[in-house]
Design a protein around this motif. Structure first.
Motif, mmCIF file in Angstrom:
data_model
loop_
_atom_site.group_PDB
_atom_site.id
_atom_site.type_symbol
_atom_site.label_atom_id
_atom_site.label_comp_id
_atom_site.label_asym_id
_atom_site.label_seq_id
_atom_site.Cartn_x
_atom_site.Cartn_y
_atom_site.Cartn_z
ATOM 1 N N ASP A 14 -6.336 2.535 -1.735
ATOM 2 C CA ASP A 14 -7.215 1.341 -1.494
ATOM 3 C C ASP A 14 -6.732 0.038 -1.215
ATOM 4 O OD1 ASP A 14 -9.413 3.253 -1.844
ATOM 5 O OD2 ASP A 14 -9.534 2.761 -4.144
ATOM 6 N N GLU A 15 -5.367 -0.028 -1.640
ATOM 7 C CA GLU A 15 -4.631 -1.268 -1.450
ATOM 8 C C GLU A 15 -4.450 -1.402 0.247
ATOM 9 O OE1 GLU A 15 -1.372 -2.269 -3.852
ATOM 10 O OE2 GLU A 15 -2.420 -1.160 -5.661
ATOM 11 N N GLN A 61 -6.242 -2.482 11.447
ATOM 12 C CA GLN A 61 -7.119 -2.069 10.371
ATOM 13 C C GLN A 61 -6.294 -0.628 10.306
ATOM 14 O OE1 GLN A 61 -9.052 -4.064 8.825
ATOM 15 N NE2 GLN A 61 -8.356 -5.464 10.379
ATOM 16 N N VAL A 62 -6.326 -0.230 8.931
ATOM 17 C CA VAL A 62 -5.902 1.102 8.592
ATOM 18 C C VAL A 62 -6.744 2.228 9.241
ATOM 19 C CG1 VAL A 62 -5.508 2.620 6.481
ATOM 20 C CG2 VAL A 62 -4.554 0.603 6.549
ATOM 21 N N GLU A 63 -8.090 2.034 9.035
ATOM 22 C CA GLU A 63 -9.096 2.990 9.763
ATOM 23 C C GLU A 63 -8.972 3.310 11.011
ATOM 24 O OE1 GLU A 63 -12.637 -0.235 10.869
ATOM 25 O OE2 GLU A 63 -12.649 0.606 8.762
ATOM 26 N N TYR A 116 -4.660 7.369 2.504
ATOM 27 C CA TYR A 116 -4.108 6.008 2.388
ATOM 28 C C TYR A 116 -4.692 5.568 0.733
ATOM 29 C CZ TYR A 116 -3.189 6.373 7.055
ATOM 30 O OH TYR A 116 -2.980 7.042 8.309
ATOM 31 N N GLY A 146 0.703 -1.171 -0.045
ATOM 32 C CA GLY A 146 -0.032 0.112 -0.003
ATOM 33 C C GLY A 146 0.781 1.481 -0.063
ATOM 34 N N THR A 175 -5.246 -1.744 3.689
ATOM 35 C CA THR A 175 -6.467 -1.812 4.559
ATOM 36 C C THR A 175 -6.101 -2.240 5.966
ATOM 37 O OG1 THR A 175 -6.650 -4.063 3.479
ATOM 38 C CG2 THR A 175 -8.102 -2.467 2.242
ATOM 39 N N GLU A 176 -4.996 -3.078 5.738
ATOM 40 C CA GLU A 176 -4.246 -3.597 7.155
ATOM 41 C C GLU A 176 -2.947 -3.733 7.349
ATOM 42 O OE1 GLU A 176 -6.531 -7.272 8.079
ATOM 43 O OE2 GLU A 176 -4.984 -8.409 6.758
#
Length: 307
Positions: A92-93, A107-109, A90, A54, A95-96
């Motif tokens: 879309d690739e 999690q990236v969130e 960030y 990512g 994610t974690e």
């Protein structure tokens, strides 16, 4: 105590207005600030992570001001304000990710969308014949603004000895202590400044160094390298549990700009963000892993008021 993004933007907006108003007055001596007034916004390109899949980019918004309280030749006292905001994006690739030391997946969130650094400080300068000594104390808030408490506060202590302070070529030597969030660190400082006609060379190693050259009465060019090292306290809630987000970044850039009136400079710069380290640690500053980034281009719009 929760703070909203609108509160942060309002504070930055008020400070920006104060800075523009303050650019109309000129203190006679400023000893520990690259520019008495500085505003800029910078945006890095999307950069790939070194150890994870990512990419991410960082937008920086910065405002700083030195206000003279007692601007006398033998003794000077100044108040220092600074507001910085980092905003992350960030792809879309991404994610974690898993941190190496604790082998935990996040999690990236859960990563902060913004990091805020809000600084208030005092600088005192004492003339010692042809030389002088500066003392500086900063208190600042470094946080993701999810939960704000006393653990989000940090400090900087600095001392600098200036030799031949009024000469066109002069040296300075000192040290700085940074602490309060991550483990306290101590750094020696070596400064050098030279003025010759349209040329200015100014550096404080290892913080920054720049070469300024006036092309004409209106236009100038700056070549600069600067190092940024900051630590932020993350939210006290899981998964971060009062963890620490530390950054280290080397920026090389060239700025082209104009001087619409005396000492006020407005420029556009382009450069490279290199050696970008992002380290995540637990609340006791034990490293959990990194989100280090590859080199990426960066552009910025600058406004600075030069002494």
């Amino acid at each position: 105590m929760k703070q909203t993004t609108s509160h942060i933007n309002a504070r930055l907006g008020v400070l920006f207005l104060v800075l523009f108003a303050a650019s109309l007055i000129s203190p006679q001596q400023l000893k520990a600030q690259k520019y008495p007034l500085e505003l800029y916004t910078s945006q890095s390109g999307m950069a790939k992570l070194k150890d994870h899949e990512g990419s991410m980019s960082i937008k920086n918004e910065h405002a700083s001001l030195v206000i003279p309280l007692l601007p006398f030749d033998t003794f000077s006292l100044y108040f220092y304000l600074k507001e910085d905001q980092k905003t992350f994006e960030y792809d879309d690739e991404f994610t974690e990710f898993t941190l190496e030391e604790n082998n935990q997946t996040y999690q990236v969130e859960d990563l902060p969308e913004k990091l805020i650094l809000s600084t208030r400080g005092v600088m005192a300068f004492l003339a010692l014949g042809e030389s002088g000594i500066l003392f500086r104390r900063d208190q600042y808030l470094a946080t993701d603004y999810e939960e704000v408490n006393e653990e989000d506060q940090a400090f900087v202590n600095q001392v600098m000895l200036y030799l031949d302070r009024k000469a066109d070529t002069r040296w300075s030597f000192g040290a700085v202590q940074i602490g309060g969030i991550a483990t306290d660190s101590y750094w020696p400082l070596v400064g050098f400044k030279h003025r010759s006609g349209d040329l200015i060379i100014d550096l404080v190693f290892p913080s920054y160094g720049y070469l300024f050259y006036r092309l004409s009465d209106l236009f100038y060019v700056i070549f600069e390298e600067s190092v940024e090292s900051e630590s932020y306290r993350l939210t006290e809630e899981a998964p971060w549990n009062n963890g620490i987000y530390s950054t280290l970044n080397l920026t090389s850039r060239v700025e082209l700009g104009i001087t619409p009136f005396a000492d006020l400079e407005i420029g556009i710069s382009y450069g490279l963000n290199a050696y970008r380290q992002v380290v995540i640690s637990d609340e006791d500053d034990n490293e959990l892993g990194n989100l280090n980034l590859r080199d990426a281009p960066v552009w910025s719009v600058q406004l600075q008021w030069r002494i």
